[in-house]
Motif scaffolding. Structure first.
Motif, PDB file in Angstrom:
ATOM      1  N   GLY A  27      -2.941  -2.263   3.291  1.00 10.78           N
ATOM      2  CA  GLY A  27      -1.640  -2.194   3.891  1.00 10.78           C
ATOM      3  C   GLY A  27      -1.313  -0.723   4.493  1.00 10.78           C
ATOM      4  O   GLY A  27      -0.825  -0.546   5.425  1.00 10.78           O
ATOM      5  N   LEU A  28      -1.479   0.217   3.583  1.00 10.00           N
ATOM      6  CA  LEU A  28      -1.255   1.408   3.726  1.00 10.00           C
ATOM      7  C   LEU A  28      -2.108   2.098   5.078  1.00 10.00           C
ATOM      8  O   LEU A  28      -1.710   2.947   5.807  1.00 10.00           O
ATOM      9  CB  LEU A  28      -1.852   2.651   2.707  1.00 10.00           C
ATOM     10  CG  LEU A  28      -0.934   2.406   1.345  1.00 10.00           C
ATOM     11  CD1 LEU A  28      -1.371   3.414   0.413  1.00 10.00           C
ATOM     12  CD2 LEU A  28       0.572   3.006   1.829  1.00 10.00           C
ATOM     13  N   TYR A  29      -3.391   1.617   5.167  1.00  5.51           N
ATOM     14  CA  TYR A  29      -4.372   1.912   6.216  1.00  5.51           C
ATOM     15  C   TYR A  29      -3.664   1.497   7.483  1.00  5.51           C
ATOM     16  O   TYR A  29      -3.528   2.060   8.636  1.00  5.51           O
ATOM     17  CB  TYR A  29      -5.683   1.413   6.150  1.00  5.51           C
ATOM     18  CG  TYR A  29      -6.770   2.077   6.598  1.00  5.51           C
ATOM     19  CD1 TYR A  29      -7.480   3.400   5.974  1.00  5.51           C
ATOM     20  CD2 TYR A  29      -7.219   1.570   7.821  1.00  5.51           C
ATOM     21  CE1 TYR A  29      -8.401   4.005   6.551  1.00  5.51           C
ATOM     22  CE2 TYR A  29      -8.237   2.272   8.533  1.00  5.51           C
ATOM     23  CZ  TYR A  29      -8.896   3.479   7.945  1.00  5.51           C
ATOM     24  OH  TYR A  29      -9.779   4.231   8.399  1.00  5.51           O
ATOM     25  N   PRO A 154       9.514   9.674   0.155  1.00  2.00           N
ATOM     26  CA  PRO A 154       8.417  10.377  -0.324  1.00  2.00           C
ATOM     27  C   PRO A 154       7.132   9.349   0.040  1.00  2.00           C
ATOM     28  O   PRO A 154       6.147   9.889   0.964  1.00  2.00           O
ATOM     29  CB  PRO A 154       8.419  10.654  -1.579  1.00  2.00           C
ATOM     30  CG  PRO A 154       9.870  10.610  -1.938  1.00  2.00           C
ATOM     31  CD  PRO A 154      10.583   9.511  -1.029  1.00  2.00           C
ATOM     32  N   PHE A 155       7.482   8.130  -0.026  1.00  2.00           N
ATOM     33  CA  PHE A 155       6.113   7.111   0.333  1.00  2.00           C
ATOM     34  C   PHE A 155       6.121   7.235   1.442  1.00  2.00           C
ATOM     35  O   PHE A 155       4.808   7.210   2.310  1.00  2.00           O
ATOM     36  CB  PHE A 155       6.453   5.844  -0.274  1.00  2.00           C
ATOM     37  CG  PHE A 155       5.566   4.830  -0.112  1.00  2.00           C
ATOM     38  CD1 PHE A 155       4.099   4.784  -0.780  1.00  2.00           C
ATOM     39  CD2 PHE A 155       5.674   3.703   0.984  1.00  2.00           C
ATOM     40  CE1 PHE A 155       3.251   3.864  -0.540  1.00  2.00           C
ATOM     41  CE2 PHE A 155       4.539   2.740   1.095  1.00  2.00           C
ATOM     42  CZ  PHE A 155       3.465   2.831   0.486  1.00  2.00           C
ATOM     43  N   ALA A 156       7.085   6.977   2.661  1.00  2.00           N
ATOM     44  CA  ALA A 156       7.040   6.793   3.814  1.00  2.00           C
ATOM     45  C   ALA A 156       6.375   8.183   4.390  1.00  2.00           C
ATOM     46  O   ALA A 156       5.590   8.077   5.671  1.00  2.00           O
ATOM     47  CB  ALA A 156       8.334   6.684   4.403  1.00  2.00           C
ATOM     48  N   LEU A 157       6.853   9.193   4.187  1.00  2.00           N
ATOM     49  CA  LEU A 157       6.203  10.686   4.544  1.00  2.00           C
ATOM     50  C   LEU A 157       4.710  10.648   4.115  1.00  2.00           C
ATOM     51  O   LEU A 157       4.167  11.187   5.143  1.00  2.00           O
ATOM     52  CB  LEU A 157       6.908  11.840   3.785  1.00  2.00           C
ATOM     53  CG  LEU A 157       8.286  11.959   4.491  1.00  2.00           C
ATOM     54  CD1 LEU A 157       8.991  13.185   3.699  1.00  2.00           C
ATOM     55  CD2 LEU A 157       8.332  12.497   6.033  1.00  2.00           C
ATOM     56  N   ARG A 202      -4.635   7.859   5.457  1.00  2.00           N
ATOM     57  CA  ARG A 202      -6.160   7.524   5.922  1.00  2.00           C
ATOM     58  C   ARG A 202      -7.052   8.389   5.514  1.00  2.00           C
ATOM     59  O   ARG A 202      -8.328   8.075   4.870  1.00  2.00           O
ATOM     60  CB  ARG A 202      -6.031   7.276   7.565  1.00  2.00           C
ATOM     61  CG  ARG A 202      -5.264   6.006   7.909  1.00  2.00           C
ATOM     62  CD  ARG A 202      -5.348   5.806   9.372  1.00  2.00           C
ATOM     63  NE  ARG A 202      -6.648   5.335   9.796  1.00  2.00           N
ATOM     64  CZ  ARG A 202      -6.991   5.765  11.170  1.00  2.00           C
ATOM     65  NH1 ARG A 202      -6.086   5.944  11.948  1.00  2.00           N
ATOM     66  NH2 ARG A 202      -8.179   5.369  11.526  1.00  2.00           N
ATOM     67  N   VAL A 203      -6.619   9.673   5.459  1.00  2.00           N
ATOM     68  CA  VAL A 203      -7.678  10.497   5.077  1.00  2.00           C
ATOM     69  C   VAL A 203      -7.761  10.513   3.380  1.00  2.00           C
ATOM     70  O   VAL A 203      -8.964  10.457   3.050  1.00  2.00           O
ATOM     71  CB  VAL A 203      -7.059  11.933   5.060  1.00  2.00           C
ATOM     72  CG1 VAL A 203      -7.947  13.198   4.350  1.00  2.00           C
ATOM     73  CG2 VAL A 203      -6.886  12.295   6.694  1.00  2.00           C
TER      74      VAL A 203
END
Length: 232
Positions: A27-29, A154-157, A202-203
């Protein structure tokens, strides 16, 4: 209950944790890829969300009697997060603003967790039979507050910001310094990288994946790598 059922339960818990972690990483990716393609709408969304959270914290102080100093600290924290948007989506992992934001996130979480977990009676009311303890917030209320007012920005950033080491500059002056690198990448990969950014999430995910592949290789397990290390 038998020992086999207990072992099965432990195995299922571990398996569930692994699948949950993979789902979150996927999901993050995906979110990071979407943000890379829509950086300006994302910046506007985060800006408006920060001001909305500031308003929510103010309303909590007025109507729910939240601690003034702690709420003020949380509001100041979001102003600090806002500073990261000035050069959005580019970020330097060694900048004072980014490092301060990371520290503030931890402090914010600790202070609010301590506040909601406090059950002690104030000394002046300790022996007062008429003292009525304030109603404790429910789990859903606490989790909603943390998710929206403490963790969301913070999570969105983290998902939205891009790591500076992976960003190819677009200005003429900076491009001159990276012409050789850009040319080599274009020739070897055949991809147009100029003007593209790679999300910080992604990094991190690609770095962890590379580490897992290296670890598996030590045990003789070869996994086909069907991704670009830059995450593009």
């Amino acid at each position: 209950m038998g020992g086999v059922l207990q072992v099965l339960s432990m195995f299922g818990s571990v398996l569930g944790f692994i699948f949950l972690t993979l789902c979150i990483a996927s999901g993050l990716y995906y979110i990071s890829e979407v943000v890379e393609e829509h950086t300006e709408p994302t910046r506007r969304f985060l800006t408006r969300t920060i001001w909305a959270i500031e308003l929510i914290l103010l309303l909590l102080v007025i109507f729910d009697k939240f601690p003034f100093k702690l709420s003020l600290f949380a509001m100041g924290s979001h102003l600090l997060y806002y500073q990261n948007l000035k050069k959005f989506p580019y970020i330097s992992l060694t900048s004072i603003t980014f490092l301060s934001s990371c520290i503030v996130v931890v402090i914010n979480h600790y202070l609010w967790f301590k506040y909601f977990n406090t059950t002690e009676i104030p000394p002046q009311f300790r022996y007062d039979p008429n003292y009525i303890a304030p109603r404790k917030a429910t789990f859903s209320q606490v989790s909603s507050f943390f998710a929206i007012c403490i963790w969301f920005i913070p999570f969105a950033l983290f998902v939205s910001l891009s790591a500076g080491d992976y960003v190819l500059p677009t200005s003429v002056e900076q491009s001159k310094k990276t012409d050789e690198v850009t040319t080599e990448m274009l020739e070897t990969e055949g991809k147009k990288l100029r003007g593209r950014t790679v999300g910080l999430a992604r990094v991190v995910i690609n770095g962890l994946r590379k580490y897992i592949y290296s670890t598996l290789a030590l045990f003789g397990i070869q996994v086909q790598r069907d991704y670009d290390e830059l995450g593009i």
